[in-house]
Motif scaffolding. Structure first.
Motif, PDB file in Angstrom:
ATOM      1  N   VAL A  96      -5.211  -0.961 -12.321  1.00  0.00           N
ATOM      2  CA  VAL A  96      -6.659  -0.860 -12.458  1.00  0.00           C
ATOM      3  C   VAL A  96      -7.029   0.613 -12.593  1.00  0.00           C
ATOM      4  CG1 VAL A  96      -7.190  -2.987 -11.194  1.00  0.00           C
ATOM      5  CG2 VAL A  96      -6.951  -0.837  -9.940  1.00  0.00           C
ATOM      6  N   GLU A  97      -8.161   0.857 -13.221  1.00  0.00           N
ATOM      7  CA  GLU A  97      -8.657   2.229 -13.315  1.00  0.00           C
ATOM      8  C   GLU A  97     -10.176   2.233 -13.327  1.00  0.00           C
ATOM      9  OE1 GLU A  97      -6.963   3.608 -17.080  1.00  0.00           O
ATOM     10  OE2 GLU A  97      -8.951   3.429 -18.000  1.00  0.00           O
ATOM     11  N   ALA A  98     -10.743   3.322 -12.846  1.00  0.00           N
ATOM     12  CA  ALA A  98     -12.178   3.574 -12.902  1.00  0.00           C
ATOM     13  C   ALA A  98     -12.363   4.934 -13.548  1.00  0.00           C
ATOM     14  CB  ALA A  98     -12.792   3.563 -11.497  1.00  0.00           C
ATOM     15  N   GLY A 132      -1.043  12.071 -14.411  1.00  0.00           N
ATOM     16  CA  GLY A 132       0.037  12.023 -13.446  1.00  0.00           C
ATOM     17  C   GLY A 132      -0.150  10.914 -12.438  1.00  0.00           C
ATOM     18  N   ARG A 133       0.936  10.402 -11.937  1.00  0.00           N
ATOM     19  CA  ARG A 133       0.942   9.392 -10.878  1.00  0.00           C
ATOM     20  C   ARG A 133       1.772   9.916  -9.707  1.00  0.00           C
ATOM     21  NH1 ARG A 133      -2.525   7.740 -13.551  1.00  0.00           N
ATOM     22  NH2 ARG A 133      -2.749   5.758 -14.677  1.00  0.00           N
ATOM     23  N   PHE A 134       1.321   9.599  -8.509  1.00  0.00           N
ATOM     24  CA  PHE A 134       2.058  10.064  -7.328  1.00  0.00           C
ATOM     25  C   PHE A 134       1.961   9.038  -6.209  1.00  0.00           C
ATOM     26  CE2 PHE A 134      -2.166  11.862  -7.588  1.00  0.00           C
ATOM     27  CZ  PHE A 134      -2.740  11.511  -6.388  1.00  0.00           C
ATOM     28  N   ILE A 188     -12.184  11.005 -18.136  1.00  0.00           N
ATOM     29  CA  ILE A 188     -11.281  11.180 -16.996  1.00  0.00           C
ATOM     30  C   ILE A 188     -11.306   9.884 -16.199  1.00  0.00           C
ATOM     31  CG2 ILE A 188     -13.086  12.232 -15.556  1.00  0.00           C
ATOM     32  CD1 ILE A 188     -10.824  13.908 -14.265  1.00  0.00           C
ATOM     33  N   ALA A 189     -10.133   9.477 -15.716  1.00  0.00           N
ATOM     34  CA  ALA A 189     -10.047   8.211 -14.996  1.00  0.00           C
ATOM     35  C   ALA A 189      -9.124   8.336 -13.800  1.00  0.00           C
ATOM     36  CB  ALA A 189      -9.560   7.096 -15.919  1.00  0.00           C
ATOM     37  N   ALA A 190      -9.463   7.628 -12.734  1.00  0.00           N
ATOM     38  CA  ALA A 190      -8.597   7.481 -11.573  1.00  0.00           C
ATOM     39  C   ALA A 190      -7.973   6.096 -11.644  1.00  0.00           C
ATOM     40  CB  ALA A 190      -9.392   7.639 -10.281  1.00  0.00           C
ATOM     41  N   GLY A 191      -6.658   6.034 -11.517  1.00  0.00           N
ATOM     42  CA  GLY A 191      -5.972   4.763 -11.665  1.00  0.00           C
ATOM     43  C   GLY A 191      -5.060   4.456 -10.503  1.00  0.00           C
ATOM     44  N   GLU A 219       0.814  -1.211   0.000  1.00  0.00           N
ATOM     45  CA  GLU A 219       0.000   0.000   0.000  1.00  0.00           C
ATOM     46  C   GLU A 219       0.851   1.265   0.000  1.00  0.00           C
ATOM     47  OE1 GLU A 219      -3.573   2.051   2.680  1.00  0.00           O
ATOM     48  OE2 GLU A 219      -2.778   0.081   3.194  1.00  0.00           O
ATOM     49  N   GLU A 220       2.010   1.236   0.657  1.00  0.00           N
ATOM     50  CA  GLU A 220       2.833   2.432   0.768  1.00  0.00           C
ATOM     51  C   GLU A 220       3.467   2.817  -0.561  1.00  0.00           C
ATOM     52  OE1 GLU A 220       5.640   1.816   3.862  1.00  0.00           O
ATOM     53  OE2 GLU A 220       4.144   1.773   5.465  1.00  0.00           O
ATOM     54  N   THR A 221       3.732   1.842  -1.431  1.00  0.00           N
ATOM     55  CA  THR A 221       4.392   2.147  -2.705  1.00  0.00           C
ATOM     56  C   THR A 221       3.441   2.111  -3.891  1.00  0.00           C
ATOM     57  OG1 THR A 221       4.998  -0.190  -3.015  1.00  0.00           O
ATOM     58  CG2 THR A 221       6.573   1.217  -1.837  1.00  0.00           C
ATOM     59  N   THR A 222       2.159   1.873  -3.665  1.00  0.00           N
ATOM     60  CA  THR A 222       1.199   1.825  -4.766  1.00  0.00           C
ATOM     61  C   THR A 222       0.994   3.215  -5.357  1.00  0.00           C
ATOM     62  OG1 THR A 222       0.015  -0.078  -3.857  1.00  0.00           O
ATOM     63  CG2 THR A 222      -1.189   1.310  -5.404  1.00  0.00           C
ATOM     64  N   GLN A 223       1.208   3.342  -6.651  1.00  0.00           N
ATOM     65  CA  GLN A 223       1.032   4.620  -7.326  1.00  0.00           C
ATOM     66  C   GLN A 223      -0.433   4.820  -7.694  1.00  0.00           C
ATOM     67  OE1 GLN A 223       3.803   4.358 -10.650  1.00  0.00           O
ATOM     68  NE2 GLN A 223       5.224   5.652  -9.553  1.00  0.00           N
ATOM     69  N   VAL A 224      -0.948   6.008  -7.426  1.00  0.00           N
ATOM     70  CA  VAL A 224      -2.306   6.372  -7.807  1.00  0.00           C
ATOM     71  C   VAL A 224      -2.253   7.694  -8.547  1.00  0.00           C
ATOM     72  CG1 VAL A 224      -3.386   5.158  -5.869  1.00  0.00           C
ATOM     73  CG2 VAL A 224      -2.723   7.557  -5.612  1.00  0.00           C
TER      74      VAL A 224
END
Length: 204
Positions: free
Chosen positions: A76-78, A202-204, A64-67, A32-37
């Motif tokens: 995964v993305e929604a 972007g991913r962070f 527009i999508a959240a991944g 969870e700590e390194t998962t990019q969103v």
């Protein structure tokens, strides 16, 4: 002696396979700590095939999508999409269209190449769209809910600071289309949807 050699060979093979299996397990382990969103937006165009494509034209789309990238090779993305599909029918006036509003989920898989900057991927998912006919077309075209199975292929390039840009083609297998049953000779609105889009996010 032959038996001893065989056992030694099997043991050495297992020893060599162990590090590889360990690396695969690390790649698949959720952290969870390194998962990019992140978020991305896409602009593109596409249209319906089949009977639905006989009465509509190619139209613009925006999404527009959240991944999230829980694993190195799997994400995964929604997302939500909006699209305008112009109606091509001499029986109704100019400027009429079907508006498509979509929500969906997509699972993506692909490797990281070129020093972890380039990711080709394929995806599969599920979604629902609402097709809304403009007022001037409602005598022949109806509002309609349809279900979708999107199949996607794309390419993302990562810049610094988590920014990426790319391109995607999606082919959506549609089920339950009835929006143009009254407008077609055989009462069939069937057909699938192909869209091509450019993405930036972007991913962070």
């Amino acid at each position: 002696m032959g038996g001893v050699a065989l056992v030694s060979l099997c043991m050495s093979g297992a020893a060599l396979a162990a590090p590889s299996a360990e690396r695969v397990a690390e790649d698949l382990k959720f952290n969870e700590e390194t998962t990019q969103v992140g978020l991305d937006v896409r602009l593109g165009a596409g249209g319906l095939a089949g009977r639905g494509g006989d009465v509509t034209q190619v139209g613009p789309m925006v999404g527009i999508a959240a991944g999230a990238q829980p694993w190195r090779f799997l994400g995964v993305e929604a997302g939500v999409e909006g699209q305008r599909l112009p109606i091509d029918d001499p029986r109704i006036g100019e400027g009429e269209a079907m508006y498509r509003y979509n929500v969906g989920l997509l699972a993506k898989a692909g490797p990281l190449l070129a020093q972890d900057k380039l990711r080709p991927y394929v995806g599969v998912g599920a979604g629902v769209s609402y097709l809304n006919a403009t007022n001037g077309a409602e005598n022949l075209y109806r509002n309609d809910f349809i279900t979708e199975v999107p199949l996607a292929a794309g390419l993302d390039y990562r810049f610094g600071n988590g920014i990426f840009a790319g391109a995607r083609a999606s082919y959506r297998v549609l089920f339950g289309e009835e929006f143009a049953d009254a407008a077609t000779i055989d009462g069939d609105s069937g057909g699938n949807l192909l869209n091509i889009a450019a993405t930036v996010g972007g991913r962070f």
